[in-house]
Design a protein around this motif. Structure first.
Motif, PDB file in Angstrom:
ATOM      1  N   SER A  86       0.828  -1.206   0.000  1.00  0.00           N
ATOM      2  CA  SER A  86       0.000   0.000   0.000  1.00  0.00           C
ATOM      3  C   SER A  86       0.860   1.253   0.000  1.00  0.00           C
ATOM      4  CB  SER A  86      -0.928  -0.004   1.220  1.00  0.00           C
ATOM      5  OG  SER A  86      -1.784  -1.119   1.219  1.00  0.00           O
ATOM      6  N   VAL A  87       1.948   1.238   0.765  1.00  0.00           N
ATOM      7  CA  VAL A  87       2.844   2.393   0.816  1.00  0.00           C
ATOM      8  C   VAL A  87       3.476   2.638  -0.550  1.00  0.00           C
ATOM      9  CG1 VAL A  87       4.998   3.265   1.800  1.00  0.00           C
ATOM     10  CG2 VAL A  87       3.327   2.169   3.270  1.00  0.00           C
ATOM     11  N   LEU A  88       3.951   1.590  -1.188  1.00  0.00           N
ATOM     12  CA  LEU A  88       4.585   1.752  -2.494  1.00  0.00           C
ATOM     13  C   LEU A  88       3.588   2.270  -3.534  1.00  0.00           C
ATOM     14  CD1 LEU A  88       6.742  -1.518  -2.603  1.00  0.00           C
ATOM     15  CD2 LEU A  88       7.517   0.813  -2.109  1.00  0.00           C
ATOM     16  N   ASN A  89       2.391   1.697  -3.553  1.00  0.00           N
ATOM     17  CA  ASN A  89       1.379   2.148  -4.513  1.00  0.00           C
ATOM     18  C   ASN A  89       0.960   3.593  -4.252  1.00  0.00           C
ATOM     19  OD1 ASN A  89       1.385  -0.383  -5.699  1.00  0.00           O
ATOM     20  ND2 ASN A  89      -0.371  -1.113  -4.529  1.00  0.00           N
ATOM     21  N   ALA A  90       0.686   3.893  -2.984  1.00  0.00           N
ATOM     22  CA  ALA A  90       0.223   5.237  -2.636  1.00  0.00           C
ATOM     23  C   ALA A  90       1.322   6.275  -2.858  1.00  0.00           C
ATOM     24  CB  ALA A  90      -0.236   5.266  -1.182  1.00  0.00           C
ATOM     25  N   TYR A  91       2.575   5.893  -2.682  1.00  0.00           N
ATOM     26  CA  TYR A  91       3.681   6.826  -2.937  1.00  0.00           C
ATOM     27  C   TYR A  91       3.738   7.196  -4.412  1.00  0.00           C
ATOM     28  CZ  TYR A  91       8.477   8.593  -3.158  1.00  0.00           C
ATOM     29  OH  TYR A  91       9.598   9.365  -3.382  1.00  0.00           O
ATOM     30  N   VAL A 145      -3.196  -8.820  -1.788  1.00  0.00           N
ATOM     31  CA  VAL A 145      -3.719  -7.999  -2.879  1.00  0.00           C
ATOM     32  C   VAL A 145      -5.042  -7.340  -2.484  1.00  0.00           C
ATOM     33  CG1 VAL A 145      -4.551  -8.048  -5.257  1.00  0.00           C
ATOM     34  CG2 VAL A 145      -2.551  -9.407  -4.614  1.00  0.00           C
ATOM     35  N   ILE A 146      -5.926  -8.099  -1.858  1.00  0.00           N
ATOM     36  CA  ILE A 146      -7.235  -7.561  -1.486  1.00  0.00           C
ATOM     37  C   ILE A 146      -7.096  -6.436  -0.459  1.00  0.00           C
ATOM     38  CG2 ILE A 146      -9.417  -8.108  -0.340  1.00  0.00           C
ATOM     39  CD1 ILE A 146      -9.289 -10.875  -1.583  1.00  0.00           C
ATOM     40  N   GLN A 147      -6.317  -6.669   0.580  1.00  0.00           N
ATOM     41  CA  GLN A 147      -6.174  -5.659   1.627  1.00  0.00           C
ATOM     42  C   GLN A 147      -5.405  -4.439   1.132  1.00  0.00           C
ATOM     43  OE1 GLN A 147      -8.099  -6.385   3.828  1.00  0.00           O
ATOM     44  NE2 GLN A 147      -7.756  -8.280   4.941  1.00  0.00           N
ATOM     45  N   SER A 148      -4.411  -4.664   0.277  1.00  0.00           N
ATOM     46  CA  SER A 148      -3.625  -3.526  -0.204  1.00  0.00           C
ATOM     47  C   SER A 148      -4.444  -2.617  -1.113  1.00  0.00           C
ATOM     48  CB  SER A 148      -2.381  -4.016  -0.942  1.00  0.00           C
ATOM     49  OG  SER A 148      -2.727  -4.735  -2.115  1.00  0.00           O
ATOM     50  N   ALA A 149      -5.512  -3.130  -1.719  1.00  0.00           N
ATOM     51  CA  ALA A 149      -6.380  -2.267  -2.529  1.00  0.00           C
ATOM     52  C   ALA A 149      -7.006  -1.178  -1.661  1.00  0.00           C
ATOM     53  CB  ALA A 149      -7.461  -3.105  -3.214  1.00  0.00           C
ATOM     54  N   PHE A 150      -7.509  -1.575  -0.501  1.00  0.00           N
ATOM     55  CA  PHE A 150      -8.063  -0.578   0.421  1.00  0.00           C
ATOM     56  C   PHE A 150      -6.967   0.320   0.978  1.00  0.00           C
ATOM     57  CE2 PHE A 150      -8.885   0.631   4.841  1.00  0.00           C
ATOM     58  CZ  PHE A 150     -10.023   1.406   4.686  1.00  0.00           C
ATOM     59  N   GLY A 151      -5.826  -0.285   1.347  1.00  0.00           N
ATOM     60  CA  GLY A 151      -4.729   0.506   1.893  1.00  0.00           C
ATOM     61  C   GLY A 151      -4.196   1.521   0.896  1.00  0.00           C
ATOM     62  N   THR A 152      -4.138   1.152  -0.375  1.00  0.00           N
ATOM     63  CA  THR A 152      -3.672   2.076  -1.406  1.00  0.00           C
ATOM     64  C   THR A 152      -4.625   3.258  -1.551  1.00  0.00           C
ATOM     65  OG1 THR A 152      -2.584   0.292  -2.623  1.00  0.00           O
ATOM     66  CG2 THR A 152      -3.100   2.296  -3.843  1.00  0.00           C
ATOM     67  N   TYR A 153      -5.916   2.964  -1.554  1.00  0.00           N
ATOM     68  CA  TYR A 153      -6.905   4.045  -1.676  1.00  0.00           C
ATOM     69  C   TYR A 153      -6.806   5.007  -0.495  1.00  0.00           C
ATOM     70  CZ  TYR A 153     -11.423   6.395  -1.693  1.00  0.00           C
ATOM     71  OH  TYR A 153     -12.415   7.338  -1.662  1.00  0.00           O
ATOM     72  N   LEU A 154      -6.667   4.470   0.722  1.00  0.00           N
ATOM     73  CA  LEU A 154      -6.603   5.326   1.904  1.00  0.00           C
ATOM     74  C   LEU A 154      -5.307   6.135   1.936  1.00  0.00           C
ATOM     75  CD1 LEU A 154      -7.754   6.181   4.660  1.00  0.00           C
ATOM     76  CD2 LEU A 154      -6.575   4.225   5.663  1.00  0.00           C
ATOM     77  N   LEU A 155      -4.181   5.478   1.713  1.00  0.00           N
ATOM     78  CA  LEU A 155      -2.902   6.181   1.784  1.00  0.00           C
ATOM     79  C   LEU A 155      -2.723   7.170   0.638  1.00  0.00           C
ATOM     80  CD1 LEU A 155      -0.386   3.413   2.922  1.00  0.00           C
ATOM     81  CD2 LEU A 155      -1.215   5.363   4.235  1.00  0.00           C
ATOM     82  N   SER A 156      -3.328   6.900  -0.511  1.00  0.00           N
ATOM     83  CA  SER A 156      -3.227   7.845  -1.621  1.00  0.00           C
ATOM     84  C   SER A 156      -3.868   9.175  -1.259  1.00  0.00           C
ATOM     85  CB  SER A 156      -3.891   7.268  -2.870  1.00  0.00           C
ATOM     86  OG  SER A 156      -3.222   6.111  -3.313  1.00  0.00           O
ATOM     87  N   ALA A 157      -4.980   9.123  -0.542  1.00  0.00           N
ATOM     88  CA  ALA A 157      -5.618  10.355  -0.093  1.00  0.00           C
ATOM     89  C   ALA A 157      -4.746  11.086   0.928  1.00  0.00           C
ATOM     90  CB  ALA A 157      -6.986  10.042   0.502  1.00  0.00           C
ATOM     91  N   VAL A 158      -4.070  10.320   1.791  1.00  0.00           N
ATOM     92  CA  VAL A 158      -3.201  10.930   2.808  1.00  0.00           C
ATOM     93  C   VAL A 158      -1.957  11.535   2.164  1.00  0.00           C
ATOM     94  CG1 VAL A 158      -1.804  10.475   4.854  1.00  0.00           C
ATOM     95  CG2 VAL A 158      -4.050   9.395   4.612  1.00  0.00           C
ATOM     96  N   LEU A 159      -1.286  10.753   1.318  1.00  0.00           N
ATOM     97  CA  LEU A 159      -0.048  11.238   0.697  1.00  0.00           C
ATOM     98  C   LEU A 159      -0.315  12.284  -0.377  1.00  0.00           C
ATOM     99  CD1 LEU A 159       2.065   7.966   0.386  1.00  0.00           C
ATOM    100  CD2 LEU A 159       1.979   9.648   2.231  1.00  0.00           C
ATOM    101  N   GLY A 160      -1.538  12.332  -0.901  1.00  0.00           N
ATOM    102  CA  GLY A 160      -1.870  13.371  -1.864  1.00  0.00           C
ATOM    103  C   GLY A 160      -1.811  14.754  -1.255  1.00  0.00           C
TER     104      GLY A 160
END
Length: 273
Positions: A86-91, A145-160
């Motif tokens: 999630s961190v890598l995707n959201a970054y 994969v399933i959990q990181s989909a939610f984590g990516t969405y959440l962290l993308s909003a934070v890192l944005g």
């Protein structure tokens, strides 16, 4: 007026705590009752003694030690890997500003909305073809994969909303993208990552359908699967059922309590921001 305004909030918190604690207390009481006492007094009566045969019988019948190790290994691996992914995707999405960012986020939102029933057959077929069926690795990969989909969405909003000045200052000092991620983004986002870690562990621990389909051998099954297949078709031992429920939920509660400070700090930081 301030005190009156607080009363509805306090009442809601008390009711929420009551709804969470009372079922756990009922299960605990029935887990330490004998079958005869349960039949005679019912599920709401206080136990007159300490009857541990139900806990011991369930432990031995399902080989609970192995199930506990499997669930801990799968849930812990998924929590760590899904958080890292999630961190890598959201970054890349939030700070890297990749092209088509909106469509990529929409894809991750869609992935979180898909019901697991729709994924059962494709995952079963793919795991068979890959030679991973009935292995703990297959479940770890799927839930990562399933959990990181939610984590990516959440962290993308934070890192944005991450301060661009800090990133630009690090780049001027000669830091590359990997150093910015490891030395700046991850330490600043640590409270949020801690919340994701706790949630991913508890969510994976409670999963039932996919582990039931993907893990058919007794040596690879998880605690939730052991609880689901405990009862026979025409026989139900109420004492053992409550003992199984108690042993199934207790590790998750302990994990939640151990990391309660991490969870509270992450939520508080998010509220302040």
């Amino acid at each position: 007026m301030t005190a009156l305004r607080r009363y509805p909030v306090l009442l809601a918190l008390c009711l929420a705590a009551l709804f969470m604690v009372v079922p756990f207390l009922i299960v605990t009481m029935n887990a330490i009752k004998s079958p005869a006492e349960y039949s005679r007094s019912g599920p709401l009566s206080l136990p007159h003694g300490l009857y541990l045969d139900g806990l011991e019988d369930f432990w031995q019948r399902v080989d609970y030690t192995r199930k506990l190790i499997n669930s801990t290994l799968i849930s812990g691996s998924v929590a760590l890997l899904a958080t890292a992914l999630s961190v890598l995707n959201a970054y890349a999405i939030g700070i890297g500003r990749i092209r088509g960012r909106t469509w990529v986020l929409a894809f991750f939102v869609l992935a979180t909305m898909l019901p697991q029933e729709a994924l059962v057959y494709p995952l079963y077929y793919l795991s068979k073809q890959a030679g991973l069926y009935d292995t703990r690795l297959s479940v770890i990969i799927v839930f990562t994969v399933i959990q990181s989909a939610f984590g990516t969405y959440l962290l993308s909003a934070v890192l944005g909303r991450f301060p661009r000045e800090i990133v630009e200052a690090a780049r001027i000092d000669g830091a590359n993208k990997w150093q910015i991620l490891v030395r700046i983004v991850v330490p600043v986002s640590r409270p949020t990552l801690g919340v994701l870690l706790v949630f991913f562990f508890v969510w994976t621990w409670n999963e039932f359908l996919l582990p039931l389909v993907m893990l058919i051998s007794n040596d690879n099954q998880t605690v939730s699967v052991a609880l689901g297949v405990l009862q026979g078709q025409r026989l139900m031992d109420a004492t053992m059922t409550n003992a199984a429920a108690l042993l199934g939920v207790l590790p998750a509660i302990v994990f939640f309590l151990v990391f309660q400070r991490t969870l509270t700090r992450g939520i508080a930081v998010g509220a302040v921001k």
